[in-house]
Scaffold this active site. Sequence first.
Site, PDB file in Angstrom:
ATOM      1  N   HIS A 164       0.831  -1.221   0.000  1.00 14.56           N
ATOM      2  CA  HIS A 164       0.000   0.000   0.000  1.00 14.56           C
ATOM      3  C   HIS A 164       0.860   1.262   0.000  1.00 14.56           C
ATOM      4  CE1 HIS A 164      -3.304  -2.745   1.290  1.00 14.56           C
ATOM      5  NE2 HIS A 164      -2.334  -3.292   2.024  1.00 14.56           N
ATOM      6  N   SER A 285      15.071  22.279 -15.185  1.00 15.78           N
ATOM      7  CA  SER A 285      13.882  23.079 -15.431  1.00 15.78           C
ATOM      8  C   SER A 285      14.323  24.448 -15.934  1.00 15.78           C
ATOM      9  CB  SER A 285      13.087  23.228 -14.138  1.00 15.78           C
ATOM     10  OG  SER A 285      12.251  24.368 -14.211  1.00 15.78           O
ATOM     11  N   LYS A 291      15.835  21.896  -9.934  1.00 12.23           N
ATOM     12  CA  LYS A 291      15.181  20.681 -10.420  1.00 12.23           C
ATOM     13  C   LYS A 291      16.137  19.759 -11.178  1.00 12.23           C
ATOM     14  CE  LYS A 291      11.162  19.782 -10.365  1.00 12.23           C
ATOM     15  NZ  LYS A 291      10.065  20.429 -11.084  1.00 12.23           N
ATOM     16  N   GLU A 298      10.040   8.783 -16.616  1.00 13.09           N
ATOM     17  CA  GLU A 298       8.641   9.170 -16.873  1.00 13.09           C
ATOM     18  C   GLU A 298       8.204   8.715 -18.265  1.00 13.09           C
ATOM     19  OE1 GLU A 298       7.843  13.409 -15.361  1.00 13.09           O
ATOM     20  OE2 GLU A 298      10.018  13.178 -15.257  1.00 13.09           O
ATOM     21  N   TYR A 325      -8.591 -13.413 -45.932  1.00 15.73           N
ATOM     22  CA  TYR A 325      -7.983 -12.086 -45.870  1.00 15.73           C
ATOM     23  C   TYR A 325      -9.030 -10.992 -46.075  1.00 15.73           C
ATOM     24  CZ  TYR A 325      -5.095  -8.045 -47.005  1.00 15.73           C
ATOM     25  OH  TYR A 325      -4.526  -6.802 -47.013  1.00 15.73           O
ATOM     26  N   GLN A 330      -4.448  -4.915 -43.296  1.00 16.19           N
ATOM     27  CA  GLN A 330      -3.320  -4.037 -43.595  1.00 16.19           C
ATOM     28  C   GLN A 330      -3.032  -3.117 -42.394  1.00 16.19           C
ATOM     29  OE1 GLN A 330      -2.559  -2.532 -47.652  1.00 16.19           O
ATOM     30  NE2 GLN A 330      -3.284  -0.566 -46.857  1.00 16.19           N
ATOM     31  N   LYS A 333      -0.011  -3.504 -39.104  1.00 15.45           N
ATOM     32  CA  LYS A 333       1.442  -3.303 -39.030  1.00 15.45           C
ATOM     33  C   LYS A 333       1.904  -2.123 -38.200  1.00 15.45           C
ATOM     34  CE  LYS A 333       1.636  -5.295 -43.572  1.00 15.45           C
ATOM     35  NZ  LYS A 333       0.143  -5.252 -43.578  1.00 15.45           N
TER      36      LYS A 333
HETATM   37  N1  ARG Z   1      -0.653  -4.346 -48.413  1.00 17.84           N
HETATM   38  C1  ARG Z   1      -1.471  -5.472 -48.104  1.00 17.84           C
HETATM   39  C2  ARG Z   1      -1.454  -5.731 -46.592  1.00 17.84           C
HETATM   40  O1  ARG Z   1      -0.636  -5.196 -45.947  1.00 17.84           O
HETATM   41  C3  ARG Z   1      -0.965  -6.678 -48.812  1.00 17.84           C
HETATM   42  C4  ARG Z   1      -1.997  -7.754 -49.054  1.00 17.84           C
HETATM   43  C5  ARG Z   1      -3.005  -7.261 -50.037  1.00 17.84           C
HETATM   44  N2  ARG Z   1      -3.866  -8.306 -50.495  1.00 17.84           N
HETATM   45  C6  ARG Z   1      -4.955  -8.063 -51.174  1.00 17.84           C
HETATM   46  N3  ARG Z   1      -5.670  -9.077 -51.536  1.00 17.84           N
HETATM   47  N4  ARG Z   1      -5.363  -6.852 -51.420  1.00 17.84           N
HETATM   48  O2  ARG Z   1      -2.283  -6.422 -46.070  1.00 17.84           O
END
Ligand code: ARG
Length: 466
Positions: A164, A285, A291, A298, A325, A330, A333
């Site tokens: 605590h 600071s 400071k 942080e 898919y 997309q 990423k």
């Molecule tokens: N740039 C696309 C991605 O990152 C690649 C795959 C695209 N595939 C498709 N059937 N349009 O997912």
Amino acid sequence: MTNPPQPPANAFWGGRFAAGPAAVMEEINASIGFDQRLWRQDISGSLAHAAMLARCGIITAQDEADIAQGLAAIAAEIESGRFPFARALEDIHFNIEARLTERIGEAGKRLHTGRSRNDQVATDFRLWVRDAIDGLDAQLADLMRALAGRAAQHAADPMPGFTHLQAAQPVTFGHHLLAYVEMLARDRGRLADGRRRLNESPLGAAALAGTSFPIDRAMTAAALGFDRPAANSLDAVSDRDFALEFLAAAAISAMHLSRLAEEMVIWCAAPFRFIALSDAFTTGSSIMPQKRNPDAAELVRAKTGRVTGALVGLLTVMKGLPLAYAKDMQEDKEGVFDAAEAWALSLAAMAGMVRDMRPDTARMRAAAGAGFATATDLADWLVRALALPFRTAHHVTGRLVARAEAKGVDLAGLTLDEMQAEEPRITQAVFGVLTVDASVASRTSFGGTAPANVAAAAQSWLERLA
Ligand code: ARG
């Protein structure tokens, strides 16, 4: 009325599409701005695919040689910053393939036989995450080494242990640091688990159904360092749980780093001053000359937000997608790239701070004795020496704490007479357990804070991490 001029049809599917995309379509559709990072993986995947196509008699050896030479030239172009990335070519896969055909002609157009961008991107992304895992694992090990090294130095230096955020029982600073070594070891375990599951090759799953060409998926899997080809083509192109596991591991580890960062911020603060960080990891600071702000700690604490955000973001992207898919994927990423970068930076900053920090062991020791931190030791002594039931000993100790508090002293500041007023059988020996050093030295149970335990644990970690 005349129509506005139409952009040219797409080079890859122009057979069916007479006109090009609207400008905003190009903008929302393109991923080249961020998926260029996959270029090395994309080229490796294409080299493996072309070699397999040639071995299986699907393209000629000459085509393969041209493709390999063309891809090597493209790698050199990208490496040197001379590659003409084009948003109109959407993503890294099309950019590289278009350039290949530009350089080597017909053979370039044969590369995409028996594959699709769907298995291609799934392969590239897995390879990227696998590399990221290996780098982060090494960084986690480095931070563990830094922590274990400091723990070995401070195996016997007491500090207050908190629950605590109230002083609870004394522990050693080394013991506290080794708690994080254990957490980071589990973080590495999560990465290793995820890596094992990730390491199956989607290449050859093609768009979603597999292919009619006589390909050899085991060959490309082996060439790319995968353990085996993924067994179901639909799963192979639509699974992103390897990325989710990576992000979950990242989020948990970032949370661990954030807790340590938070403790460093507290330890640096004026009422504590348990540690100091040098100029290398602090800022001043512009208005308050006194400071020294622990900005790096942080920011490690704050980076957790974007890492957790990436996990929640991708879970949300994936949750409603029917197989196989969909272009939604997309969006898998950027969060992963960002989280990996934030995690790596946090690990580097934390390793730097752990090596940099200068603990004020005298202040920690003094604080360890404050707040009646050895009250449990007193209660335990009553159990051991006088055979009181623990619950009774707890009450007696509570009354002694109240007395000490009223008198304005710590427990060792009570006289034997005052002690005996609460429990007549108490002897002078009780004072032997009330010091901070006696308290930590007594905690010899497995995993406890006794300096001998801590020194041995630090040593064992240093050996394992060597
Ligand atoms: N740039 C696309 C991605 O990152 C690649 C795959 C695209 N595939 C498709 N059937 N349009 O997912």
